[in-house]
Scaffold this motif. Structure first.
Motif, PDB file in Angstrom:
ATOM      1  N   ILE A  61     -11.498  39.402   9.366  1.00  0.00           N
ATOM      2  CA  ILE A  61     -12.087  38.180   8.588  1.00  0.00           C
ATOM      3  C   ILE A  61     -11.295  37.244   8.555  1.00  0.00           C
ATOM      4  N   LEU A  62      -9.860  37.166   8.482  1.00  0.00           N
ATOM      5  CA  LEU A  62      -9.232  35.940   8.898  1.00  0.00           C
ATOM      6  C   LEU A  62      -9.128  35.309  10.043  1.00  0.00           C
ATOM      7  N   ALA A  63      -9.395  36.028  11.139  1.00  0.00           N
ATOM      8  CA  ALA A  63      -9.325  35.716  12.521  1.00  0.00           C
ATOM      9  C   ALA A  63     -10.508  35.063  12.858  1.00  0.00           C
ATOM     10  N   GLU A  64     -11.625  35.445  12.236  1.00  0.00           N
ATOM     11  CA  GLU A  64     -13.105  35.055  12.938  1.00  0.00           C
ATOM     12  C   GLU A  64     -12.878  33.405  12.827  1.00  0.00           C
TER      13      GLU A  64
ATOM     14  N   ALA B  65      -7.283  32.571   1.442  1.00  0.00           N
ATOM     15  CA  ALA B  65      -6.745  32.600   3.111  1.00  0.00           C
ATOM     16  C   ALA B  65      -7.714  32.331   4.105  1.00  0.00           C
ATOM     17  N   ARG B  66      -8.920  32.872   3.996  1.00  0.00           N
ATOM     18  CA  ARG B  66      -9.942  32.681   5.187  1.00  0.00           C
ATOM     19  C   ARG B  66     -10.253  31.057   4.791  1.00  0.00           C
ATOM     20  N   ALA B  67     -10.421  30.559   4.000  1.00  0.00           N
ATOM     21  CA  ALA B  67     -10.554  29.120   3.661  1.00  0.00           C
ATOM     22  C   ALA B  67      -9.346  28.201   4.337  1.00  0.00           C
ATOM     23  N   LEU B  68      -8.027  28.589   4.348  1.00  0.00           N
ATOM     24  CA  LEU B  68      -7.250  27.858   4.818  1.00  0.00           C
ATOM     25  C   LEU B  68      -6.864  27.826   6.109  1.00  0.00           C
ATOM     26  N   ALA B  69      -7.581  29.088   6.845  1.00  0.00           N
ATOM     27  CA  ALA B  69      -7.301  29.387   8.053  1.00  0.00           C
ATOM     28  C   ALA B  69      -7.344  28.269   9.440  1.00  0.00           C
ATOM     29  N   ILE B  70      -8.221  27.516   9.097  1.00  0.00           N
ATOM     30  CA  ILE B  70      -8.132  26.202  10.081  1.00  0.00           C
ATOM     31  C   ILE B  70      -7.742  25.133   9.622  1.00  0.00           C
TER      32      ILE B  70
END
Length: 274
Positions: A109-112, A160-165
């Motif tokens: 999910i986080l890597a996507e 964390a997903r929102a922060l990924a990029i």
């Protein structure tokens, strides 16, 4: 004076309800958010809060007015512009139970979003480990499914997903309303820690004035699709000038029983005079 990161001017949003009919969801909206700032957007259900967040994200029809991000007009983005904006604009949704794919492991999910931006598999793996640390989740969380976590932990995954990029602005759409009070406090602390560390800005949407007061630098109060009051958090929440804001404040719970009683009486007085 620092230029605003987000500037919304004279924004109207209309939804068609028939061939010749439309419903105006937002009327003449004017807000600004500076880099690293949190603007709290508060109002009851149906006031237009989520519609404003969707308009900023390019997901609601802009009928009039302007939405500028970092000096560029984004009110009606093309598909190419929307893809480019996805790096700078992210969102955390209300319900962590439905916003995460139950068939994917947390690491995937986080890597996507990283892989979508061309990040290599090895770099994505390292970034995922760092993201889990940033939201205070253990490294082995990457190998587990979202359904194995509590509501607060799932919302940490969503953050964390929102922060990924590494976005510059995150639209937070009622991100703690599905959580119990203790978990709410922890997640709000996490939002503040991340902002202090990264300088990300938030448009923080909530119906709960107590939540908005805890997280925001400034507050904008929405009522029936319009902003009726805005300003520094302390001024708006301690000395509101609009009757609707006064009603929200009177309805907002406080830990002091005496102050809560005073607010209950004030709310009854406001209702009697309406």
């Amino acid at each position: 004076m620092t230029a605003p990161l987000l500037s919304v001017t004279g924004l109207n949003v209309d939804y068609r309800t028939g061939r010749r009919r439309s419903f105006r969801a937002l009327t003449d909206i004017n807000i600004e958010i500076a880099p690293g700032e949190t603007l709290g957007l508060v109002g009851e259900s149906g006031s237009g809060k989520t519609t404003l967040g969707r308009a900023v994200l390019g997901l609601a029809p802009v009928s009039a007015g302007s939405i500028q991000f970092a000096g560029n007009e984004i009110g009606q983005p093309s598909p190419a512009q929307r893809r480019k904006l996805s790096r700078d604009l992210q969102v955390v949704f209300q319900d962590p139970y439905t916003s995460l794919n139950p068939a994917m492991r947390v690491g995937d999910i986080l890597a996507e979003p990283l892989r979508a931006q061309g990040v290599s598999r090895a770099q994505a793996r390292d970034r995922v480990a760092g993201l889990l640390g940033e939201v205070n989740l253990p490294a082995d969380a990457a190998d587990r499914f979202a359904s194995e976590f509590s509501g607060g932990q799932r919302q940490r995954v969503a953050i964390a997903r929102a922060l990924a990029i590494q976005p510059r602005l995150i639209v937070c759409d009622e991100p703690v309303s599905a959580l119990d009070l203790t978990t709410q406090a922890r997640v709000l602390d996490l939002f503040a820690e991340i902002q202090d560390r990264t300088g990300v800005a938030y448009l923080f949407v909530s119906h709960d004035l107590a939540v908005i007061r805890a997280i925001s630098h400034r507050v904008a109060v929405m009522y029936r699709g319009a902003i009726v009051e805005q300003g520094p958090t302390e001024r708006v929440t301690e000395h509101p000038t609009h009757p609707y804001t006064q009603t929200l404040l009177a309805a907002s719970p406080v830990p002091d029983p005496e102050r809560q009683r005073e607010r209950r009486l004030a709310r009854l007085a406001l209702a009697a005079s309406a």
